[in-house]
Motif scaffolding. Sequence first.
Motif, mmCIF file in Angstrom:
data_model
loop_
_atom_site.group_PDB
_atom_site.id
_atom_site.type_symbol
_atom_site.label_atom_id
_atom_site.label_comp_id
_atom_site.label_asym_id
_atom_site.label_seq_id
_atom_site.Cartn_x
_atom_site.Cartn_y
_atom_site.Cartn_z
ATOM 1 N N ALA A 162 -7.063 13.057 27.219
ATOM 2 C CA ALA A 162 -5.965 12.551 28.036
ATOM 3 C C ALA A 162 -4.630 13.033 27.488
ATOM 4 O O ALA A 162 -4.520 13.442 26.329
ATOM 5 C CB ALA A 162 -6.004 11.025 28.065
ATOM 6 N N ARG A 163 -3.589 12.955 28.326
ATOM 7 C CA ARG A 163 -2.263 13.363 27.877
ATOM 8 C C ARG A 163 -1.793 12.467 26.739
ATOM 9 O O ARG A 163 -2.317 11.377 26.512
ATOM 10 C CB ARG A 163 -1.258 13.337 29.038
ATOM 11 C CG ARG A 163 -1.072 11.982 29.707
ATOM 12 C CD ARG A 163 -0.274 12.140 31.002
ATOM 13 N NE ARG A 163 -0.173 10.881 31.728
ATOM 14 C CZ ARG A 163 0.862 10.058 31.662
ATOM 15 N NH1 ARG A 163 1.886 10.366 30.887
ATOM 16 N NH2 ARG A 163 0.882 8.939 32.362
ATOM 17 N N ARG A 164 -0.763 12.907 26.020
ATOM 18 C CA ARG A 164 -0.337 12.261 24.785
ATOM 19 C C ARG A 164 0.031 10.799 24.993
ATOM 20 O O ARG A 164 -0.279 9.952 24.171
ATOM 21 C CB ARG A 164 0.848 13.018 24.176
ATOM 22 C CG ARG A 164 0.520 14.440 23.763
ATOM 23 C CD ARG A 164 1.721 15.095 23.112
ATOM 24 N NE ARG A 164 1.472 16.501 22.838
ATOM 25 C CZ ARG A 164 1.811 17.489 23.663
ATOM 26 N NH1 ARG A 164 2.439 17.215 24.775
ATOM 27 N NH2 ARG A 164 1.544 18.748 23.352
ATOM 28 N N GLU A 165 0.752 10.513 26.093
ATOM 29 C CA GLU A 165 1.194 9.136 26.310
ATOM 30 C C GLU A 165 0.003 8.198 26.436
ATOM 31 O O GLU A 165 0.030 7.071 25.935
ATOM 32 C CB GLU A 165 2.069 9.055 27.557
ATOM 33 C CG GLU A 165 3.436 9.705 27.408
ATOM 34 C CD GLU A 165 3.409 11.208 27.638
ATOM 35 O OE1 GLU A 165 4.470 11.844 27.592
ATOM 36 O OE2 GLU A 165 2.304 11.760 27.857
ATOM 37 N N VAL A 166 -1.069 8.655 27.115
ATOM 38 C CA VAL A 166 -2.267 7.824 27.269
ATOM 39 C C VAL A 166 -2.943 7.630 25.919
ATOM 40 O O VAL A 166 -3.336 6.514 25.564
ATOM 41 C CB VAL A 166 -3.237 8.466 28.281
ATOM 42 C CG1 VAL A 166 -4.522 7.640 28.381
ATOM 43 C CG2 VAL A 166 -2.583 8.585 29.651
ATOM 44 N N ARG A 167 -3.072 8.714 25.142
ATOM 45 C CA ARG A 167 -3.717 8.589 23.832
ATOM 46 C C ARG A 167 -2.933 7.644 22.928
ATOM 47 O O ARG A 167 -3.519 6.895 22.149
ATOM 48 C CB ARG A 167 -3.847 9.962 23.167
ATOM 49 C CG ARG A 167 -4.722 10.943 23.926
ATOM 50 C CD ARG A 167 -5.224 12.059 23.027
ATOM 51 N NE ARG A 167 -4.176 12.772 22.369
ATOM 52 C CZ ARG A 167 -3.554 13.838 22.874
ATOM 53 N NH1 ARG A 167 -3.878 14.290 24.070
ATOM 54 N NH2 ARG A 167 -2.607 14.457 22.186
ATOM 55 N N ARG A 168 -1.607 7.679 23.066
ATOM 56 C CA ARG A 168 -0.775 6.808 22.230
ATOM 57 C C ARG A 168 -1.031 5.344 22.576
ATOM 58 O O ARG A 168 -1.136 4.493 21.698
ATOM 59 C CB ARG A 168 0.697 7.162 22.421
ATOM 60 C CG ARG A 168 1.622 6.490 21.424
ATOM 61 C CD ARG A 168 3.054 6.937 21.615
ATOM 62 N NE ARG A 168 3.179 8.382 21.523
ATOM 63 C CZ ARG A 168 3.436 9.168 22.579
ATOM 64 N NH1 ARG A 168 3.628 8.667 23.755
ATOM 65 N NH2 ARG A 168 3.532 10.474 22.404
ATOM 66 N N VAL A 169 -1.118 5.026 23.870
ATOM 67 C CA VAL A 169 -1.399 3.650 24.282
ATOM 68 C C VAL A 169 -2.773 3.224 23.787
ATOM 69 O O VAL A 169 -2.946 2.129 23.230
ATOM 70 C CB VAL A 169 -1.302 3.520 25.815
ATOM 71 C CG1 VAL A 169 -1.887 2.184 26.276
ATOM 72 C CG2 VAL A 169 0.143 3.624 26.262
ATOM 73 N N LEU A 170 -3.764 4.087 23.960
ATOM 74 C CA LEU A 170 -5.124 3.735 23.538
ATOM 75 C C LEU A 170 -5.193 3.480 22.037
ATOM 76 O O LEU A 170 -5.860 2.540 21.586
ATOM 77 C CB LEU A 170 -6.101 4.845 23.931
ATOM 78 C CG LEU A 170 -6.336 5.035 25.432
ATOM 79 C CD1 LEU A 170 -7.223 6.237 25.682
ATOM 80 C CD2 LEU A 170 -6.963 3.786 26.044
ATOM 81 N N SER A 171 -4.516 4.319 21.265
ATOM 82 C CA SER A 171 -4.569 4.141 19.811
ATOM 83 C C SER A 171 -3.843 2.879 19.357
ATOM 84 O O SER A 171 -4.110 2.367 18.271
ATOM 85 C CB SER A 171 -3.981 5.360 19.106
ATOM 86 O OG SER A 171 -2.602 5.489 19.390
ATOM 87 N N SER A 172 -2.928 2.378 20.200
ATOM 88 C CA SER A 172 -2.174 1.178 19.818
ATOM 89 C C SER A 172 -2.916 -0.108 20.136
ATOM 90 O O SER A 172 -2.502 -1.186 19.702
ATOM 91 C CB SER A 172 -0.814 1.154 20.529
ATOM 92 O OG SER A 172 -0.969 0.854 21.907
ATOM 93 N N LEU A 173 -4.006 -0.013 20.896
ATOM 94 C CA LEU A 173 -4.714 -1.214 21.322
ATOM 95 C C LEU A 173 -5.804 -1.583 20.316
ATOM 96 O O LEU A 173 -6.723 -0.789 20.083
ATOM 97 C CB LEU A 173 -5.352 -1.003 22.696
ATOM 98 C CG LEU A 173 -4.405 -0.842 23.878
ATOM 99 C CD1 LEU A 173 -5.182 -0.508 25.137
ATOM 100 C CD2 LEU A 173 -3.579 -2.102 24.079
#
Length: 847
Positions: A162-173
């Motif tokens: 996924a694009r960076r913004e999506v990966r960032r959200v996923l890693s924060s959860l």
Amino acid sequence: MELLERDHERAALETAIETGGVVVVLGEAGIGKTALVASAAHGRHALWGACDPLITPRPLGPLRDVAGQVGGAFARAVADGAREDVLAAARAALANAALLVIEDLHWADDATLDVVALLGRGLARGAGASGASGATGAARPAGAGSRPRAPGCLVITARPDARREVRRVLSSLPGERIEPGALSPAAVARLAGRDAPDLHAVTGGNPFFVTEALAAGGDGVPASVRDAVELRVGALSERARAVVELAAVVPGATELWLFAEPAAAIDECIAAGLLHLQGEALAFRHDLARRAVEDSIPPLRRRELDRQVLGALEFAGHDDPARLAHHARRCGDTEAILRLAPRAARAAGAAHQQALEQWEAALEAGAGEEALEGVAVEAYLSGWPERGIEARRTLAERHADDPCRLGDDLRRLSRLLWWSGRGPEALAAGDEAIAILEPLGATRELAMALSTQSQLAMLGDDLRAAIELGQRAATMARWLGDDETVVHALTNVGTALIGGPEHERGRALLAEAIELTRDDDNACRALINRATATLSRRREDTRVDADLDAALTFAREHELYGYLQYALGVRANVHLYRGEWDAAEANARASLDLGEQRGVSLCPGLVCLGRLQARRGEPEAGATLDEAWRWATATGELQRIAPTVAGLAEHAWLDDRLEEQLPHLEATYALADERRQPWVRADMAMWLRRAGRDVPGHPEDPEPYALAAAGDWRAAAAAWQRMQYPYEAAGALAEAGDVEALEVYDRLGASRTAAHLRRRLRANGVRKIPRGPRPASRNAPGGLTPRESEVLAQLRTGATNAEIAQALVISTKTVDHHVSAVLSKLGVTSRRELKRPGRLSSAADRE
């Protein structure tokens, strides 16, 4: 399809649903994420929403799907688009359901990501609290006959690419991560009803690829999924093919009423396994199949189908502007684009990137001033200033006969130019704006133009001018009742005061600005300025960490990516100062990963990464620092130039060629002295002394620099240590000829700096010089480095790359490199093989 080799994943998912919280199901396209979730959700009250692969995603797309199932307050909240209302409605809906499924988050719009992040964090906290209370064995309320209900479970499916913004959200959860793997040869053989090594080899065990190949029939195995889908489509009747083609141009599900073909043609597609019913809609069993069909449709036919869908949706009164604009753009209908793209842009709300794309589409189709204004504003808010400069220039040309509007355009252009790193042009545009507006008297436009020039003066460290212009702007704005310009001016004045005698007053003015504003950009700027000014001018202030955390949180939650990129770079430098180098690299790379066209916001991340690379002896150091220099000099600002010059000086010094940087060092020292910036002036003086220049200490030098200038190196080292700056402390010890500095350099991984010091010590006749750490890789299995050994330990627990990155505080991209190195050195082809007994010992034996 039978759900094979998913017992462990299904059990983990069912447990998580029972417990509540967040579950992320990650896997490549076709691996069976949806089938796994559907299996675990069977018999439970589940709400489902899916993100669609539109050119520009629907704002809150999956939540609109859920709103259609729930109705009521949820539907009203989604229609209004206010984040807080949508979040509250989602929480209320989940309180009455076992789980909320968000499929294909990799296609999500920014507004959906925002809500998912906040909802997920809240659920994770609720699940944790529930688990904690259960663990204490506390008595239940009277009459309670069963365990309290879990707070609900948010289940997300996504692809790892996924694009960076999506990966960032996923890693924060926080929560469960489930990654279904490929099917084994035995499972593929079971599906095929025969030994099928060729089928497993071609499909890689991807369940979708396997089933598509099997359904295609024939003696041979298709070379790709595209071939398999085309074979299946080729066997359909003409009318059934028309159904499949129409469904292929509609991302997501296609409403049944859109099909003109008879029910028998639809049934034929379902029987062939290409499509399946989703309520009152038809959808492909997997988007890979949809894309394969879509790519096979001739371009003119594809455009006609998009035109057909658009006409039918509009005739039926469909009101999702993003979906309508998608088909308008795909079919090239200029009139429809002009009508629909602006609606989609306005409906995007805080999803600034999506709004920008829609305004750009409208502008390309020939839209007028509203689209130009939309591009200019959204390009600024989404952190892509270069994309807004031309639009703002065009608006200024159109308003040449209207001094008030022209002056305001030039003021806004000044801000875009500054973000792009074009400082002198920004100043010129701002001066021109004031010259045009002043004859008109006191206006909101003039007050804001004065404040903008105050801001540029503050950024250029002309603090006296910044304060004078800012106070003038604030006075005028208060008289006009313009609170946001007051906020803008207070931010400039407060920032200018930080670090000086009125440091606390400066912080108080910034706090007042943050409290007063209702504008996201103004609020984020005040938060960022408070953190960065404190760090650069009053490093000993311990509040800088909390300041940075507040700025990062606000920028991320409000999708202000230019500010986010900048703040991540600043935090990277904080980690660098404190000797937390893995965290420094992770933050610097996260900053740079946000894009390469954001001008000023790139500078902190580039400088941090370049200095790390220089100290570690990495060959990329020179190129990284040169790139930082290019951006810094374009701004003309001391706060960008000084850190870059220090990095270039250190890089040259470690190769014993510091004299090459003397012109830069002398010019920056003079500018820092003129602007009365003691930290910068003292740092430049230190490098000039190392180059052989006789630079006396200054009465305003910060303590560690003052002690070093006086030759008291150990006291200077102690002063740096009190500030928790270990590398700088080691540098002071090294100047004293103390071999203890080597221990610090070796611990930090500053191999090039350590080698430089060892050369100096030998040249000075020191005999007992520690040799440095013995390469741990000599004793590690397969010759792994210490970091690779840490990654291996994480891999053996089943951790995903995102989880490894979080545990080791490094970027996901860095983890990818380490995982590849570990697999290569150990001679294995998959992560699963690392868990086999004896695998590591046999690999080590081969060494």
